[in-house]
Design an enzyme around this catalytic site. Structure first.
Site, PDB file in Angstrom:
ATOM      1  N   ASP A  65       2.468  -1.626   0.655  1.00  0.00           N
ATOM      2  CA  ASP A  65       1.185  -2.241   1.023  1.00  0.00           C
ATOM      3  C   ASP A  65       0.489  -1.419   2.111  1.00  0.00           C
ATOM      4  O   ASP A  65      -0.631  -1.740   2.519  1.00  0.00           O
ATOM      5  CB  ASP A  65       1.350  -3.720   1.414  1.00  0.00           C
ATOM      6  CG  ASP A  65       2.263  -3.933   2.598  1.00  0.00           C
ATOM      7  OD1 ASP A  65       2.830  -2.950   3.108  1.00  0.00           O
ATOM      8  OD2 ASP A  65       2.417  -5.105   3.020  1.00  0.00           O
ATOM      9  N   SER A  66       1.133  -0.329   2.518  1.00  0.00           N
ATOM     10  CA  SER A  66       0.453   0.654   3.377  1.00  0.00           C
ATOM     11  C   SER A  66      -0.793   1.195   2.656  1.00  0.00           C
ATOM     12  O   SER A  66      -1.632   1.835   3.285  1.00  0.00           O
ATOM     13  CB  SER A  66       1.405   1.805   3.738  1.00  0.00           C
ATOM     14  OG  SER A  66       2.041   2.320   2.588  1.00  0.00           O
ATOM     15  N   ASP A 108       5.655  -3.552  -3.421  1.00  0.00           N
ATOM     16  CA  ASP A 108       5.659  -4.325  -2.177  1.00  0.00           C
ATOM     17  C   ASP A 108       4.950  -5.656  -2.374  1.00  0.00           C
ATOM     18  O   ASP A 108       3.790  -5.691  -2.818  1.00  0.00           O
ATOM     19  CB  ASP A 108       4.866  -3.525  -1.126  1.00  0.00           C
ATOM     20  CG  ASP A 108       5.566  -3.427   0.205  1.00  0.00           C
ATOM     21  OD1 ASP A 108       6.589  -4.111   0.394  1.00  0.00           O
ATOM     22  OD2 ASP A 108       5.085  -2.645   1.050  1.00  0.00           O
ATOM     23  N   LYS A 137       9.820  -5.513  -2.859  1.00  0.00           N
ATOM     24  CA  LYS A 137      10.203  -5.467  -1.436  1.00  0.00           C
ATOM     25  C   LYS A 137       9.473  -6.578  -0.713  1.00  0.00           C
ATOM     26  O   LYS A 137       8.307  -6.842  -0.989  1.00  0.00           O
ATOM     27  CB  LYS A 137       9.856  -4.108  -0.835  1.00  0.00           C
ATOM     28  CG  LYS A 137      10.210  -4.001   0.653  1.00  0.00           C
ATOM     29  CD  LYS A 137      10.161  -2.568   1.150  1.00  0.00           C
ATOM     30  CE  LYS A 137       8.786  -2.104   1.537  1.00  0.00           C
ATOM     31  NZ  LYS A 137       8.160  -2.894   2.636  1.00  0.00           N
ATOM     32  N   GLU A 139       9.190  -8.442   3.436  1.00  0.00           N
ATOM     33  CA  GLU A 139       9.474  -8.219   4.850  1.00  0.00           C
ATOM     34  C   GLU A 139      10.085  -9.449   5.521  1.00  0.00           C
ATOM     35  O   GLU A 139       9.726 -10.577   5.194  1.00  0.00           O
ATOM     36  CB  GLU A 139       8.168  -7.856   5.583  1.00  0.00           C
ATOM     37  CG  GLU A 139       7.576  -6.541   5.146  1.00  0.00           C
ATOM     38  CD  GLU A 139       6.335  -6.152   5.956  1.00  0.00           C
ATOM     39  OE1 GLU A 139       5.991  -6.853   6.938  1.00  0.00           O
ATOM     40  OE2 GLU A 139       5.711  -5.135   5.597  1.00  0.00           O
ATOM     41  N   GLU A 206      12.715  -0.261   9.731  1.00  0.00           N
ATOM     42  CA  GLU A 206      11.570   0.469  10.272  1.00  0.00           C
ATOM     43  C   GLU A 206      11.544   0.377  11.794  1.00  0.00           C
ATOM     44  O   GLU A 206      11.585  -0.718  12.368  1.00  0.00           O
ATOM     45  CB  GLU A 206      10.268  -0.116   9.678  1.00  0.00           C
ATOM     46  CG  GLU A 206       9.032   0.611  10.181  1.00  0.00           C
ATOM     47  CD  GLU A 206       7.786   0.347   9.334  1.00  0.00           C
ATOM     48  OE1 GLU A 206       7.875  -0.356   8.304  1.00  0.00           O
ATOM     49  OE2 GLU A 206       6.714   0.867   9.707  1.00  0.00           O
TER      50      GLU A 206
HETATM   51  O1  KIV Z   1       4.124  -0.283   2.887  1.00  0.00           O
HETATM   52  C1  KIV Z   1       4.851   0.679   3.117  1.00  0.00           C
HETATM   53  O2  KIV Z   1       4.483   1.840   2.925  1.00  0.00           O
HETATM   54  C2  KIV Z   1       6.180   0.406   3.644  1.00  0.00           C
HETATM   55  C3  KIV Z   1       6.980   1.571   4.126  1.00  0.00           C
HETATM   56  C4  KIV Z   1       6.466   2.017   5.438  1.00  0.00           C
HETATM   57  C5  KIV Z   1       8.427   1.281   4.180  1.00  0.00           C
HETATM   58  O3  KIV Z   1       6.587  -0.705   3.706  1.00  0.00           O
END
Ligand code: KIV
Length: 290
Positions: A65-66, A108, A137, A139, A206
């Site tokens: 989600d970056s 994500d 993924k 969090e 992280e």
């Molecule tokens: O969203 C993302 O790119 C991430 C990584 C930094 C692990 O969660």
């Protein structure tokens, strides 16, 4: 092929040709971890970069989600929607399919898409899996444990994410190192063990102290840890694509290395990253020890 250079990341043999690589699956990732082979992960948000990362030998592609920051110009990941994640996951999956790639694809789950209930998490995970992800993924620790168990029981591989969790940046008071005090480290360890017991097949750590992530990697045993700003002692490493190509629009995190600075192509930079991780040469800088 990458040209020789004086840099520690510069003098590199070519990565193995994709045809000689085994498709990446959960058993293969477990096997790599058991054999002590470092796992490499990069983010990608579109078909082309994902295919290039795969050709460079990157085993896991994370549609992170970056993308909110690097593709959409947002100031945090909080504004990223499930629809945006679905769209980019589909683009990446299509690119990997077209390239007959072997990479393991992780999608994500964005902020708000799994917080309400386990059932909401399942619905959101199904959207990303149907878009082509092999794993989702999410969090956080504690309250997420039950959700992880619920998804894993239903056949959805899950990667957990502890330490600095960008979706809760406002609650954390900024992008800060986590787990620095004895109490915070103990909490993080307990959460990691609970997530492994719940069935998490991978754990991103992280911005946590290198000693803590190395200890946790040994303690956990079968759930590989993937570090980002967490030192060299994790089972694998992940970086945001734009960061490792030196294309960060804001402040470059201290733990990032610009692999493009010694490479002649994007694929060369990715190959350099893969080699450096596999050989335990990245991360090396003292700043990774926090
Ligand atoms: O969203 C993302 O790119 C991430 C990584 C930094 C692990 O969660």
């Amino acid at each position: 092929m990458t040209q020789p250079s004086a840099s520690p990341y510069g003098t590199l043999p070519a990565a193995p040709a994709p045809a000689s690589r085994k498709p990446i699956s959960l058993p293969r990732l477990r096997e790599m971890h058991a054999q002590g082979e470092k796992i490499t992960m990069l983010t990608a948000y579109d078909a082309t970069f994902a295919a290039v990362a795969d050709a460079a030998g990157v085993e896991c592609i994370l549609v992170g989600d970056s993308l909110g920051m690097v593709c959409q110009g947002l100031s945090s990941t909080v504004g990223v929607t499930l629809e945006a994640m679905r769209h980019h996951t589909e683009c990446v999956a299509r690119g990997l399919r077209r390239a007959q790639a072997t990479a393991w694809l992780i999608g994500d789950l964005p902020f708000g898409s799994y917080h309400e209930s386990k059932e909401q998490a399942l619905r959101s995970a199904a959207v990303l899996m149907q878009a082509g992800a092999h794993m989702v993924k999410l969090e956080g620790g504690g309250w997420t444990t039950e959700t992880v168990h619920f998804l894993v029981e239903r056949g959805i591989p899950v990667c957990a994410h502890l330490g600095l969790t960008p979706q809760t940046v406002h609650a954390l008071g900024g992008y800060r190192v986590q787990g620095k005090t004895g109490e915070a480290a103990a909490t993080l360890k307990a959460q990691a063990h609970a997530l492994q017991d719940a069935g998490a097949a991978m754990l991103v750590l992280e911005m946590v102290p290198a000693a803590l992530s190395a200890a946790l990697t040994t303690e956990l045993g079968h759930c590989p840890t993937i570090g980002i700003g967490a030192g060299v002692g994790t089972a694998g490493q992940v970086l945001v694509l734009h960061d490792m190509l030196g294309m960060n629009l804001g402040r470059m995190p201290k733990f990032v290395h610009n692999f493009m600075s010694e490479a002649h192509s994007v694929q060369g930079a990715m190959q350099a990253y893969v080699r450096a991780v596999k050989e335990g040469r990245f991360p090396v800088d003292a700043t990774h020890a926090w």
